[in-house]
Design a protein around this motif. Structure first.
Motif, short mmCIF file in Angstrom:
data_model
loop_
_atom_site.label_atom_id
_atom_site.label_comp_id
_atom_site.label_asym_id
_atom_site.label_seq_id
_atom_site.Cartn_x
_atom_site.Cartn_y
_atom_site.Cartn_z
N TYR A 32 -11.15 1.47 2.32
CA TYR A 32 -10.22 2.26 1.50
C TYR A 32 -10.64 2.44 0.04
CZ TYR A 32 -7.44 1.45 5.64
OH TYR A 32 -7.01 1.40 6.94
N ASP A 33 -11.75 1.81 -0.41
CA ASP A 33 -11.99 1.88 -1.86
C ASP A 33 -12.51 3.23 -2.33
OD1 ASP A 33 -14.62 1.79 -1.19
OD2 ASP A 33 -15.13 0.11 -2.50
N THR A 34 -12.92 4.09 -1.41
CA THR A 34 -13.32 5.42 -1.88
C THR A 34 -12.14 6.40 -1.85
OG1 THR A 34 -14.04 5.95 0.35
CG2 THR A 34 -15.75 5.27 -1.18
N GLY A 35 -11.05 6.01 -1.24
CA GLY A 35 -9.93 6.94 -1.10
C GLY A 35 -8.72 6.59 -1.95
N TYR A 36 -8.51 5.31 -2.23
CA TYR A 36 -7.37 4.89 -3.02
C TYR A 36 -7.84 4.45 -4.40
CZ TYR A 36 -4.07 4.71 0.91
OH TYR A 36 -3.23 5.02 1.94
N GLU A 37 -6.95 4.61 -5.41
CA GLU A 37 -7.27 4.06 -6.74
C GLU A 37 -7.43 2.56 -6.57
OE1 GLU A 37 -3.75 4.72 -9.03
OE2 GLU A 37 -3.64 6.75 -8.22
N THR A 38 -8.36 1.99 -7.33
CA THR A 38 -8.64 0.55 -7.23
C THR A 38 -7.37 -0.28 -7.44
OG1 THR A 38 -10.80 1.02 -8.10
CG2 THR A 38 -10.13 -1.29 -8.12
N GLU A 39 -6.57 0.12 -8.44
CA GLU A 39 -5.38 -0.68 -8.77
C GLU A 39 -4.41 -0.72 -7.59
OE1 GLU A 39 -1.90 -0.14 -11.90
OE2 GLU A 39 -3.88 0.43 -12.69
N ARG A 40 -4.25 0.43 -6.93
CA ARG A 40 -3.33 0.49 -5.79
C ARG A 40 -3.87 -0.32 -4.62
NH1 ARG A 40 -1.32 5.99 -2.68
NH2 ARG A 40 0.14 4.95 -1.29
N LEU A 41 -5.17 -0.18 -4.37
CA LEU A 41 -5.80 -0.93 -3.28
C LEU A 41 -5.65 -2.43 -3.52
CD1 LEU A 41 -7.60 -1.19 -0.76
CD2 LEU A 41 -9.58 -0.89 -2.24
N GLU A 42 -5.90 -2.86 -4.75
CA GLU A 42 -5.82 -4.30 -5.05
C GLU A 42 -4.38 -4.79 -4.97
OE1 GLU A 42 -8.37 -6.29 -5.07
OE2 GLU A 42 -9.67 -4.56 -4.80
N ARG A 43 -3.41 -3.92 -5.34
CA ARG A 43 -2.00 -4.31 -5.19
C ARG A 43 -1.67 -4.53 -3.72
NH1 ARG A 43 -0.29 -0.44 -8.77
NH2 ARG A 43 0.40 0.95 -7.11
N HIS A 44 -2.17 -3.63 -2.88
CA HIS A 44 -1.92 -3.77 -1.44
C HIS A 44 -2.55 -5.05 -0.91
CE1 HIS A 44 -1.08 -2.79 2.70
NE2 HIS A 44 -2.34 -3.12 2.97
N ILE A 45 -3.81 -5.26 -1.30
CA ILE A 45 -4.52 -6.46 -0.82
C ILE A 45 -3.77 -7.72 -1.25
CG2 ILE A 45 -6.64 -7.80 -1.22
CD1 ILE A 45 -8.17 -5.11 -0.96
N ALA A 46 -3.32 -7.74 -2.51
CA ALA A 46 -2.63 -8.94 -3.01
C ALA A 46 -1.33 -9.18 -2.25
CB ALA A 46 -2.35 -8.78 -4.51
N SER A 47 -0.67 -8.10 -1.81
CA SER A 47 0.62 -8.28 -1.12
C SER A 47 0.45 -8.57 0.37
CB SER A 47 1.50 -7.04 -1.31
OG SER A 47 0.94 -5.96 -0.57
N ALA A 48 -0.71 -8.22 0.93
CA ALA A 48 -0.85 -8.31 2.40
C ALA A 48 -1.78 -9.43 2.87
CB ALA A 48 -1.37 -6.96 2.94
N PHE A 49 -2.61 -9.96 1.98
CA PHE A 49 -3.63 -10.90 2.44
C PHE A 49 -3.71 -12.16 1.58
CE2 PHE A 49 -5.13 -6.65 3.72
CZ PHE A 49 -5.07 -6.82 5.08
N SER A 50 -3.58 -13.29 2.23
CA SER A 50 -3.85 -14.60 1.62
C SER A 50 -3.96 -15.56 2.80
CB SER A 50 -2.70 -15.04 0.70
OG SER A 50 -1.56 -15.33 1.49
N SER A 51 -4.52 -16.72 2.57
CA SER A 51 -4.64 -17.65 3.70
C SER A 51 -3.26 -18.00 4.25
CB SER A 51 -5.42 -18.89 3.30
OG SER A 51 -4.90 -19.41 2.12
N THR A 52 -2.25 -18.08 3.36
CA THR A 52 -0.89 -18.43 3.83
C THR A 52 -0.31 -17.30 4.68
OG1 THR A 52 -0.63 -19.57 1.74
CG2 THR A 52 1.37 -19.19 3.01
N LEU A 53 -0.45 -16.06 4.20
CA LEU A 53 0.10 -14.93 4.97
C LEU A 53 -0.57 -14.81 6.33
CD1 LEU A 53 0.40 -12.11 2.26
CD2 LEU A 53 2.28 -13.09 3.61
#
Ligand SMILES: CC(C)(COP(=O)(O)OP(=O)(O)OC[C@H]1O[C@@H](n2cnc3c(N)ncnc32)[C@H](O)[C@@H]1OP(=O)(O)O)[C@@H](O)C(=O)NCCC(=O)NCCS
Length: 175
Positions: A32-53
């Motif tokens: 997704y990094d060529t299609g979404y703004e970096t900030e939006r992509l990183e916001r999504h990643i931060a909300s959807a991925f962690s070892s706990t999640l």
């Protein structure tokens, strides 16, 4: 089922939350990094991925996370998610392909097709009569792959990515 190139399929274990999160984040950035703004992509990643999640997902009873692995580790994963389907999915007992991601080394080599056929076999054996999934409107490669695998575009489905709604394309394959 045997997979090409000596890859082996298995269920991800709950103690693999770290590995799952790291592998999924790498695949999301590539996809997704060529299609979404970096900030939006990183916001999504931060909300959807962690070892706990991801550990919680691996412990959840409403989904099965399948991994294709080689000697070097994870090469692909897919989530079979027993989620309520949108109304455009006309089937008695459908199941969602929640995520479907391959390491780029395997793109275009028949691995994705074998993995999808495995999902269809597993779903059929569990009594499901359709697979459904959502795909980003600008992910042309995935759409073409799903169409080759027998999926039909039946409408759109809202998806929140990085806090902003998108209309993903909704695909269904009758089993
Ligand atoms: C999507 C994915 C599983 C498909 O697997 P694959 O092995 O790459 O698929 P294939 O090579 O069999 O098929 C891809 C098709 O798309 C075509 N294609 C490639 N780029 C394309 C583009 N930008 N637009 C349209 N079609 C495209 C290819 O030519 C091929 O079609 P063909 O066989 O008729 O030539 C794999 O690429 C992947 O893991 N991608 C990253 C993660 C991802 O996008 N997952 C889906 C999330 S919904």
């Amino acid at each position: 089922m045997s997979f090409p190139h000596g890859l082996r399929i298995r269920r991800a274990r709950p103690d693999e939350g770290d590995r799952y999160a790291a592998f999924a984040v790498a695949r999301f950035r590539e996809t997704y990094d060529t299609g979404y703004e970096t900030e939006r992509l990183e916001r999504h990643i931060a909300s959807a991925f962690s070892s706990t999640l991801q550990r919680a997902e691996l412990e959840a009873t409403d989904r099965d996370t399948l991994v294709l692995a080689s000697e070097r580790g994870w090469e692909a994963f897919v989530v079979l998610h027993r989620e309520v389907a949108p109304p455009a999915v006309v089937a008695t007992n459908p199941i969602e392909i929640g995520r479907f991601y391959l390491h780029p080394d395997w793109h275009g080599r028949g691995v994705a097709a074998a993995l999808m056929e495995h999902c269809a076999t597993v779903a059929r054996a569990a009594g499901h009569d359709a697979l459904w999934l959502c795909v980003w409107e600008h992910n042309g490669r995935a759409q073409r792959f799903y169409e080759k695998a027998g999926f039909v575009h039946v409408g759109t489905h809202p998806f929140i990515f990085g806090g902003i709604p998108d209309d993903d394309r909704l695909y269904v394959r009758t089993l």
